[in-house]
Write a protein that holds these residues in place. Structure first.
Motif, PDB file in Angstrom:
ATOM      1  N   PHE A 149      -5.232   3.145   1.727  1.00  0.00           N
ATOM      2  CA  PHE A 149      -3.842   3.259   1.256  1.00  0.00           C
ATOM      3  C   PHE A 149      -3.732   4.220   0.071  1.00  0.00           C
ATOM      4  O   PHE A 149      -2.718   4.882  -0.105  1.00  0.00           O
ATOM      5  CB  PHE A 149      -3.288   1.888   0.873  1.00  0.00           C
ATOM      6  N   GLY A 150      -4.792   4.271  -0.749  1.00  0.00           N
ATOM      7  CA  GLY A 150      -4.735   5.122  -1.926  1.00  0.00           C
ATOM      8  C   GLY A 150      -4.789   6.607  -1.587  1.00  0.00           C
ATOM      9  O   GLY A 150      -4.144   7.430  -2.235  1.00  0.00           O
ATOM     10  N   ARG A 197       2.160  15.644  -0.671  1.00  0.00           N
ATOM     11  CA  ARG A 197       2.659  16.101  -1.964  1.00  0.00           C
ATOM     12  C   ARG A 197       2.230  17.541  -2.226  1.00  0.00           C
ATOM     13  O   ARG A 197       3.010  18.358  -2.670  1.00  0.00           O
ATOM     14  CB  ARG A 197       2.121  15.190  -3.057  1.00  0.00           C
ATOM     15  N   ALA A 205      -9.363  -1.017   1.839  1.00  0.00           N
ATOM     16  CA  ALA A 205      -7.905  -1.020   1.635  1.00  0.00           C
ATOM     17  C   ALA A 205      -7.524  -0.068   0.504  1.00  0.00           C
ATOM     18  O   ALA A 205      -6.556   0.692   0.617  1.00  0.00           O
ATOM     19  CB  ALA A 205      -7.431  -2.441   1.332  1.00  0.00           C
ATOM     20  N   SER A 206      -8.290  -0.095  -0.583  1.00  0.00           N
ATOM     21  CA  SER A 206      -8.003   0.787  -1.711  1.00  0.00           C
ATOM     22  C   SER A 206      -8.103   2.243  -1.279  1.00  0.00           C
ATOM     23  O   SER A 206      -7.235   3.067  -1.599  1.00  0.00           O
ATOM     24  CB  SER A 206      -8.990   0.538  -2.854  1.00  0.00           C
ATOM     25  N   LEU A 249      -0.210   3.476  -7.293  1.00  0.00           N
ATOM     26  CA  LEU A 249      -1.672   3.367  -7.146  1.00  0.00           C
ATOM     27  C   LEU A 249      -2.214   2.234  -8.009  1.00  0.00           C
ATOM     28  O   LEU A 249      -3.082   1.466  -7.584  1.00  0.00           O
ATOM     29  CB  LEU A 249      -2.333   4.691  -7.540  1.00  0.00           C
ATOM     30  N   ALA A 297      -5.505  -5.107  -4.786  1.00  0.00           N
ATOM     31  CA  ALA A 297      -6.547  -5.147  -3.754  1.00  0.00           C
ATOM     32  C   ALA A 297      -7.859  -5.702  -4.310  1.00  0.00           C
ATOM     33  O   ALA A 297      -8.609  -6.375  -3.609  1.00  0.00           O
ATOM     34  CB  ALA A 297      -6.774  -3.751  -3.172  1.00  0.00           C
ATOM     35  N   ARG A 310      -4.185   7.898   1.570  1.00  0.00           N
ATOM     36  CA  ARG A 310      -3.296   8.243   2.678  1.00  0.00           C
ATOM     37  C   ARG A 310      -2.072   9.020   2.166  1.00  0.00           C
ATOM     38  O   ARG A 310      -1.487   8.669   1.138  1.00  0.00           O
ATOM     39  CB  ARG A 310      -2.838   6.936   3.347  1.00  0.00           C
ATOM     40  N   GLY A 311      -1.708  10.060   2.877  1.00  0.00           N
ATOM     41  CA  GLY A 311      -0.474  10.777   2.551  1.00  0.00           C
ATOM     42  C   GLY A 311      -0.552  11.610   1.300  1.00  0.00           C
ATOM     43  O   GLY A 311       0.452  12.072   0.787  1.00  0.00           O
ATOM     44  N   ARG A 312      -1.785  11.815   0.786  1.00  0.00           N
ATOM     45  CA  ARG A 312      -1.917  12.598  -0.434  1.00  0.00           C
ATOM     46  C   ARG A 312      -1.509  14.052  -0.192  1.00  0.00           C
ATOM     47  O   ARG A 312      -0.986  14.708  -1.048  1.00  0.00           O
ATOM     48  CB  ARG A 312      -3.352  12.554  -0.922  1.00  0.00           C
ATOM     49  N   GLY A 353       0.783  -1.224   0.000  1.00  0.00           N
ATOM     50  CA  GLY A 353       0.000   0.000   0.000  1.00  0.00           C
ATOM     51  C   GLY A 353       0.815   1.274   0.000  1.00  0.00           C
ATOM     52  O   GLY A 353       0.248   2.365   0.104  1.00  0.00           O
ATOM     53  N   LEU A 394      -1.434  -0.965  -6.232  1.00  0.00           N
ATOM     54  CA  LEU A 394      -2.247  -1.125  -5.023  1.00  0.00           C
ATOM     55  C   LEU A 394      -3.684  -1.492  -5.373  1.00  0.00           C
ATOM     56  O   LEU A 394      -4.230  -2.501  -4.896  1.00  0.00           O
ATOM     57  CB  LEU A 394      -2.222   0.179  -4.208  1.00  0.00           C
ATOM     58  N   LEU A 395      -4.322  -0.671  -6.226  1.00  0.00           N
ATOM     59  CA  LEU A 395      -5.740  -0.886  -6.535  1.00  0.00           C
ATOM     60  C   LEU A 395      -5.923  -2.186  -7.310  1.00  0.00           C
ATOM     61  O   LEU A 395      -6.901  -2.909  -7.118  1.00  0.00           O
ATOM     62  CB  LEU A 395      -6.292   0.300  -7.326  1.00  0.00           C
ATOM     63  N   HIS A 409       4.014   9.435  -2.934  1.00  0.00           N
ATOM     64  CA  HIS A 409       3.466  10.719  -3.368  1.00  0.00           C
ATOM     65  C   HIS A 409       4.569  11.744  -3.624  1.00  0.00           C
ATOM     66  O   HIS A 409       4.383  12.694  -4.372  1.00  0.00           O
ATOM     67  CB  HIS A 409       2.499  11.260  -2.307  1.00  0.00           C
ATOM     68  N   PRO A 437     -11.507  -5.041   0.279  1.00  0.00           N
ATOM     69  CA  PRO A 437     -10.738  -4.436  -0.823  1.00  0.00           C
ATOM     70  C   PRO A 437     -11.087  -2.962  -1.044  1.00  0.00           C
ATOM     71  O   PRO A 437     -10.203  -2.167  -1.396  1.00  0.00           O
ATOM     72  CB  PRO A 437     -11.114  -5.283  -2.044  1.00  0.00           C
ATOM     73  N   CYS A 438     -12.346  -2.603  -0.825  1.00  0.00           N
ATOM     74  CA  CYS A 438     -12.735  -1.193  -1.006  1.00  0.00           C
ATOM     75  C   CYS A 438     -12.055  -0.310   0.034  1.00  0.00           C
ATOM     76  O   CYS A 438     -11.496   0.748  -0.293  1.00  0.00           O
ATOM     77  CB  CYS A 438     -14.258  -1.045  -0.893  1.00  0.00           C
ATOM     78  N   VAL A 468       2.375   4.352  -1.369  1.00  0.00           N
ATOM     79  CA  VAL A 468       2.236   5.182  -2.558  1.00  0.00           C
ATOM     80  C   VAL A 468       3.214   6.337  -2.426  1.00  0.00           C
ATOM     81  O   VAL A 468       3.118   7.133  -1.502  1.00  0.00           O
ATOM     82  CB  VAL A 468       0.791   5.710  -2.715  1.00  0.00           C
ATOM     83  N   ILE A 517     -13.151   1.458  -8.863  1.00  0.00           N
ATOM     84  CA  ILE A 517     -11.715   1.208  -8.642  1.00  0.00           C
ATOM     85  C   ILE A 517     -11.106   0.578  -9.897  1.00  0.00           C
ATOM     86  O   ILE A 517      -9.995   0.932 -10.308  1.00  0.00           O
ATOM     87  CB  ILE A 517     -11.512   0.296  -7.406  1.00  0.00           C
TER      88      ILE A 517
END
Lengths: 377, 61
Positions: free
Chosen positions: B52-53, B60, B48-49, A191, A198, B55-57, A176, A194-195, A180, B45-46, A178, A345
């Protein structure tokens, strides 16, 4: 994995995806509203609702139901009579110019209690009909279905090769992660990985069952030539029927044969789902699983006597189970929303994959390639 | 227990894959409790996506 092996899997992943991505995007975008087709139908007012009557109100016979349907379309012939699994107050009668017509079909919703025609639901009409036709066959009939089935196969190749490539790309990264802080391309690569990983189980199942569903016409035809033809071999060579016997009697005898089941649909003689001389009465079980596995009870269309009631062969069972697993319609409204989310997704996975390929081609080719290499190393 | 390279790479993906699979099967088996198995299994899966997807955006921007 040796660099040579990685190169082979990369090639597979790249080309299976590139060829299919546009079509898979179309499937994802059209599939999204189809997940909610019941709600959209109710909202558009195309869903038929029967007037409230006491639950023990007397029932009309199916012969009365057919008479009501014929009253609406006297020149058409009966093809199918069906009921929704959760609503026994309405019969849906599908009619066509011939039992094997695929165009110009009409449907009449008939009140199962009063026997009066309620409405004429549009078959494949309206916006949702167009969306459905695009999703199933791209307006190109059987060949459209088979083409989309092939795109589904490419999707499976892309997923499997994607799983293999996950290892070299992710070896140095936590799950997971990413990045950035790195370039846009690296961020989208992470991404994408990950996607993709998942949602991999869901995508494999929906892709594979979608592919199987594209073969439905062929599978049903095979079943008719295989099991149905064997069971009804003594009907071979008989002249086509000119007069059909009572549908109500046929239905009653089928119910008596499978008393623990309820009706899914009845196929008239000569339709894709029946023999030339029988009503195909398809009964469903009452549990979640057996509700999908319809049992064909073949009833002589003249005498109304049951000729056979056999479990469907494995390929029919596979086809029947592939439907819910593709539609996501077996876990209530929460499941519809999960299906929609997973669909979105997948759109991101497809889009990011396309972007990763495109961004390699541009003027930033060199640094991007170097970064990809760094990611692999 | 120290995580082997295999499990540190494939642990989470396998965990999510198995739960999703259980979710897909659960709803076919029955109602009630089985429905929950579906919702949780496919919810993983939703979540987790999304987690993690997204997070931390901020880091940047």
């Amino acid at each position: 994995m040796s660099p040579g092996t990685t190169r082979v899997w990369s090639w597979l992943h790249k080309w299976s995806s590139l060829v299919s991505t546009v079509f898979l995007l179309v499937l994802c975008l059209t599939g999204l509203p189809l997940v909610f087709h019941h709600q959209i139908g109710a909202w558009l007012g195309t869903e038929v609702v029967a007037p409230a009557l006491p639950a023990d109100a007397p029932r009309a016979t199916l012969d009365q139901v057919m008479a009501a349907a014929r009253g609406r379309f006297p020149s058409k012939t009966g093809m199918y009579v069906s009921q929704e699994p959760d609503d026994d107050t309405i019969w849906y009668v599908t009619m066509g110019d011939t039992p094997r017509s695929t165009t110009d079909l009409k449907q009449v919703a008939v009140d199962a209690r009063t026997g009066g025609a309620l409405a004429e639901p549009k078959i494949d009409g309206g916006v949702m009909g167009v969306v459905h036709t695009i999703h199933v066959e791209l307006f190109a009939g059987l060949w459209g279905k088979l083409f989309l089935g092939f795109m589904g196969l490419l999707m499976l190749v892309a997923i499997v090769s994607g799983i293999v490539l996950y290892a070299p790309f992710m070896r140095k990264l936590r799950f997971g992660e990413v990045r950035h802080e790195r370039s846009t391309r690296v961020r989208w690569l992470d991404l994408h990985n990950l996607l993709g990983i998942a949602t991999v189980t869901w995508a494999l199942v929906v892709g594979a069952t979608g592919m199987i569903n594209t073969w439905a016409d062929l599978v049903i035809e095979h079943w008719r030539n295989d099991q149905v033809a064997q069971l009804l071999s003594h009907y071979r060579g008989l002249p086509p029927l000119t007069q059909l016997g009572s549908l109500e009697k046929a239905f009653a005898n089928a119910r008596a044969r499978e008393p623990q089941m309820k009706i899914a649909f009845i196929a008239f003689p000569g339709t894709a789902w029946g023999s030339a001389h029988h009503y195909g009465v398809f009964m469903r079980g009452r549990t979640r699983l057996t509700e999908r596995l319809v049992q064909p009870v073949l009833v002589d269309a003249v005498t109304g006597e049951v000729s056979s009631s056999e479990d469907p062969p494995w390929y029919m069972t596979t086809l029947l189970l592939s439907q819910p697993l593709h539609f996501g319609d077996y876990g209530g409204v929460p499941m519809q929303w999960l299906w929609a989310m997973l669909d979105v997704i997948t759109i991101v996975v497809l889009g990011s994959g396309l972007y990763l390929w495109l961004s390699k081609k541009g003027p930033v080719r060199k640094p991007a390639a170097a970064e990809a290499k760094a990611a692999v190393a | 227990m120290k995580a082997s390279p295999f499990w540190s790479l494939w642990g989470w993906p396998l965990f999510i894959a198995v739960l999703s699979g259980a979710g897909l099967v659960g709803g076919l088996v029955g109602d009630g409790r089985w429905d929950w198995m579906t919702w949780v299994g496919l919810g993983v899966p939703c979540v987790a996506s999304a987690w993690f997807g997204l997070r931390g955006r901020r880091a940047r921007a």
